[in-house]
Design a protein around this motif. Structure first.
Motif, PDB file in Angstrom:
ATOM      1  N   GLY A  24       7.562  11.060  -4.209  1.00 22.51           N
ATOM      2  CA  GLY A  24       6.390  11.549  -4.896  1.00 22.51           C
ATOM      3  C   GLY A  24       5.685  10.479  -5.698  1.00 22.51           C
ATOM      4  N   ALA A  25       5.926   9.204  -5.403  1.00 25.42           N
ATOM      5  CA  ALA A  25       5.327   8.131  -6.183  1.00 25.42           C
ATOM      6  C   ALA A  25       3.818   8.179  -6.083  1.00 25.42           C
ATOM      7  N   ALA A  26       3.153   7.877  -7.213  1.00 26.43           N
ATOM      8  CA  ALA A  26       1.705   7.903  -7.248  1.00 26.43           C
ATOM      9  C   ALA A  26       1.123   6.709  -6.524  1.00 26.43           C
ATOM     10  N   THR A  27      -0.096   6.874  -6.065  1.00 19.40           N
ATOM     11  CA  THR A  27      -0.802   5.809  -5.355  1.00 19.40           C
ATOM     12  C   THR A  27      -1.839   5.204  -6.276  1.00 19.40           C
ATOM     13  N   ALA A  28      -1.850   3.880  -6.401  1.00 22.33           N
ATOM     14  CA  ALA A  28      -2.787   3.215  -7.297  1.00 22.33           C
ATOM     15  C   ALA A  28      -4.193   3.246  -6.724  1.00 22.33           C
ATOM     16  N   ILE A  29      -5.174   3.583  -7.583  1.00 23.54           N
ATOM     17  CA  ILE A  29      -6.569   3.543  -7.187  1.00 23.54           C
ATOM     18  C   ILE A  29      -7.360   2.835  -8.273  1.00 23.54           C
ATOM     19  N   ALA A  30      -8.625   2.598  -8.039  1.00 22.98           N
ATOM     20  CA  ALA A  30      -9.452   1.882  -9.001  1.00 22.98           C
ATOM     21  C   ALA A  30      -9.591   2.683 -10.289  1.00 22.98           C
ATOM     22  N   SER A  31      -9.699   1.984 -11.407  1.00 18.94           N
ATOM     23  CA  SER A  31      -9.766   2.653 -12.692  1.00 18.94           C
ATOM     24  C   SER A  31     -11.181   3.118 -13.002  1.00 18.94           C
ATOM     25  N   GLY A 341       2.204 -12.309 -16.016  1.00 19.89           N
ATOM     26  CA  GLY A 341       1.168 -11.311 -16.220  1.00 19.89           C
ATOM     27  C   GLY A 341       1.144 -10.879 -17.664  1.00 19.89           C
ATOM     28  N   CYS A 342      -0.023 -10.481 -18.155  1.00 22.00           N
ATOM     29  CA  CYS A 342      -0.213 -10.235 -19.586  1.00 22.00           C
ATOM     30  C   CYS A 342      -0.164  -8.768 -19.975  1.00 22.00           C
ATOM     31  N   GLY A 343       0.176  -7.904 -19.028  1.00 18.91           N
ATOM     32  CA  GLY A 343       0.359  -6.504 -19.358  1.00 18.91           C
ATOM     33  C   GLY A 343      -0.851  -5.646 -19.041  1.00 18.91           C
ATOM     34  N   SER A 344      -0.657  -4.342 -19.088  1.00 19.99           N
ATOM     35  CA  SER A 344      -1.719  -3.413 -18.704  1.00 19.99           C
ATOM     36  C   SER A 344      -1.527  -2.067 -19.378  1.00 19.99           C
ATOM     37  N   ILE A 345      -2.567  -1.251 -19.310  1.00 18.30           N
ATOM     38  CA  ILE A 345      -2.514   0.162 -19.670  1.00 18.30           C
ATOM     39  C   ILE A 345      -2.653   0.951 -18.375  1.00 18.30           C
ATOM     40  N   PHE A 346      -1.745   1.909 -18.149  1.00 22.60           N
ATOM     41  CA  PHE A 346      -1.820   2.700 -16.928  1.00 22.60           C
ATOM     42  C   PHE A 346      -1.996   4.180 -17.262  1.00 22.60           C
ATOM     43  N   GLU A 347      -2.505   4.910 -16.287  1.00 21.67           N
ATOM     44  CA  GLU A 347      -2.742   6.344 -16.402  1.00 21.67           C
ATOM     45  C   GLU A 347      -2.212   7.027 -15.147  1.00 21.67           C
ATOM     46  N   ILE A 348      -1.535   8.142 -15.319  1.00 26.28           N
ATOM     47  CA  ILE A 348      -1.022   8.906 -14.190  1.00 26.28           C
ATOM     48  C   ILE A 348      -1.544  10.331 -14.285  1.00 26.28           C
ATOM     49  N   SER A 349      -2.202  10.784 -13.245  1.00 30.45           N
ATOM     50  CA  SER A 349      -2.694  12.152 -13.178  1.00 30.45           C
ATOM     51  C   SER A 349      -1.579  13.069 -12.709  1.00 30.45           C
ATOM     52  N   LEU A 350      -1.210  14.047 -13.540  1.00 31.59           N
ATOM     53  CA  LEU A 350      -0.161  14.978 -13.147  1.00 31.59           C
ATOM     54  C   LEU A 350      -0.657  15.947 -12.079  1.00 31.59           C
ATOM     55  N   SER A 351      -1.938  16.244 -12.102  1.00 32.18           N
ATOM     56  CA  SER A 351      -2.467  17.220 -11.144  1.00 32.18           C
ATOM     57  C   SER A 351      -2.680  16.621  -9.764  1.00 32.18           C
ATOM     58  N   THR A 354      -2.005  10.528  -8.971  1.00 36.15           N
ATOM     59  CA  THR A 354      -2.576   9.195  -8.767  1.00 36.15           C
ATOM     60  C   THR A 354      -2.296   8.296  -9.961  1.00 36.15           C
ATOM     61  N   LEU A 355      -2.169   7.012  -9.692  1.00 30.70           N
ATOM     62  CA  LEU A 355      -1.927   5.991 -10.695  1.00 30.70           C
ATOM     63  C   LEU A 355      -3.151   5.097 -10.786  1.00 30.70           C
TER      64      LEU A 355
END
Length: 486
Positions: A24-31, A341-351, A354-355
């Motif tokens: 069930g891993a999320a798929t990365a898309i553009a922010s 790498g200098c790090g990031s902020i990520f978001e995951i949609s539960l509905s 998507t990542l």
């Protein structure tokens, strides 16, 4: 205590099949579009950029400002290779940063040093926190601090023979019964950490000693801050132990101290759990670089692979999505990040599952926007997310930043559950002219104290649901449902 650099130095090791397969891993898309602002820079004197900042999430105070700690830096430098003993600071939403306290201001650091977690503001209005070192025995403290910065040590760890009361505490939380609860990384009957309860006056009770079961099946070396779930129990994680010598556990413990190990996760659990509005728990594994979902009964699923050492825990935004940080990785690099790498902020949609990556640090020249966000995020009632970095910025000692994702303002209740007749604190923005407060549609009596603070009485007959505050400009709903206890 294990320092972050020790964690980074560990070699990757094979994880269980559910990590490798990433079910069930999320798929990365553009922010999506977002607004990032660097609010302030740490410069050593007002807080350093080294040390363990994993659990140093900012806290929005009752006055609308934000409060936090730094593990080192500050006015006193007789700690950890003269890098400073740590600070407590306040920052306004506009970016004015004030150092409220520099640790080790007392002889022999009896006031503590090296705060390794953020603060909690109790119902009495004062702040409570811990230091990992210092105190009477140099094994850490619990302290209280007024909003003006007057600090009082209320407990020094290792005060009991053989440190049976614990050593090296992390963050505190205030439960619905009024007690403060926390964990120690070490000490206790088996020297593998404890769960403790402490009154605001400083009376400490050890509730559980880890590694009490054969082969540490119950886990060892708890990390992060406990949370109180909707069932009234407390939940947390351990860095080590578990079934089959696993790399960490998730546990449940009653306020009275009965502990249940829910699952062995592996991958080094260092962040604090969050219970989302779907009732499930979510967390991160630092070494494996995953975000996982756990049901209340302990069924585990990998939700996403984010990489980049997500040491800190997650926050559920008012849009119901999960937000977090990766310490390294991301799209940008710089010498300050040592090629990782200098790090990031990520978001995951539960509905949607998507990542996305709303922000990659060090996009600006010389990383003036900050780098290496070791701590997690906090969402303020204005809808924006706030956090810190341990490197980059104008002086190289890290930054305080905000990230706007276009989310609307809301109100926050403290606590999020109480009985009818109890007084509840409501935080928000532009509340001065509020005309009504209701608990799931039932009108409540209230008092406006400032533009950021209302107190209200939970009305008789109210049922669990959203709290609403009506102002001339908007109707503000609580970010999570309020539970009316029987």
């Amino acid at each position: 205590m294990k320092r972050v650099i020790h964690l980074l130095g560990k070699q990757n090791w094979c994880m269980r099949a559910y990590f490798a397969m990433a079910l069930g891993a999320a798929t990365a898309i553009a922010s999506p579009a977002q607004t990032f602002t660097t609010l302030a820079n740490f410069d050593g004197a007002n807080g350093g950029g080294l040390g363990e900042a994993i659990n140093m999430v900012l806290l929005q105070g009752m006055d609308g400002d934000f409060y936090g700690t730094r593990y080192d830096g500050g006015a006193n430098v007789n700690c950890d290779a003269n890098s400073g003993c740590g600070t407590v600071f306040k920052i306004t939403p506009g970016g004015t940063l004030t150092t409220l306290y520099s640790f080790c201001s007392q002889a022999n650091c009896t006031d503590g040093s090296a705060p390794a977690a953020g603060l909690v503001q109790a119902i009495d209005g004062d702040f409570y926190g811990t230091t990992a070192q210092g105190g009477d025995k140099n094994y850490g403290t619990v302290f209280t601090m007024t909003p003006g910065g007057k600090l009082t040590t209320i407990y020094s760890f290792c005060s009991q023979p053989n440190c049976t009361d614990g050593a090296g505490p992390f963050g505190l939380m205030q439960a619905s019964n009024g007690y403060l609860y926390g964990i120690t990384y070490a000490g206790g009957a088996n020297n593998d950490g404890t769960v403790f309860r402490i009154t605001t006056g400083g009376k400490l009770t050890t509730l559980y000693n880890f590694c009490s079961q054969t082969n540490c099946a119950d886990g060892g070396n708890p990390y992060g801050t406990l949370i109180q779930a909707t069932d009234g129990n407390l939940y947390g994680t351990t860095y080590a132990g578990g079934a089959n010598s696993g790399g960490g556990t998730v546990f449940k413990i009653t306020p009275a101290g009965a502990l249940t190990t829910l699952c062995t996760v592996g991958g080094y659990l260092t962040g604090t759990l969050v219970q989302a509005t779907d009732g499930n728990f979510y967390g991160t594994t630092a070494q494996a670089g995953t975000v996982f979902r756990m049901t209340p009964t302990g069924t585990l699923t990998t939700l996403a692979i984010v990489g980049g050492f997500p040491y800190a825990g997650l926050v559920q935004g008012s849009d119901q999505n999960l937000y977090g940080t990766t310490y390294v990785g991301g799209a940008n690099n710089n010498s300050v990040c040592q090629g990782n790498g200098c790090g990031s902020i990520f978001e995951i949609s539960l509905s949607e599952g998507t990542l996305t990556t709303p922000y990659n640090f060090c996009v600006q020249i010389d990383c003036t926007d900050g780098a290496l966000p070791l701590a997690g995020l906090a969402q303020a009632t204005n809808g924006k997310f706030y956090g810190t970095t341990v490197a980059g910025g104008a002086d190289g000692d890290g930054t305080v930043f905000s990230l706007g994702m276009g989310l609307h303002p809301f109100v926050e209740t403290r606590p999020t559950a109480s009985k009818a007749g109890a007084t509840v604190i409501i935080l928000g923005n532009q509340l001065t002219s509020a005309t009504s407060v209701s608990f799931h549609g039932t009108a409540a009596t209230f008092v406006v104290h400032s533009g950021a603070l209302i107190t209200a009485t939970v009305p008789i007959g109210a049922t669990s649901g959203k709290v609403e505050v009506v102002t001339p400009g908007a109707t503000l709903s609580s970010n999570v449902p309020f539970r009316v206890l029987e």
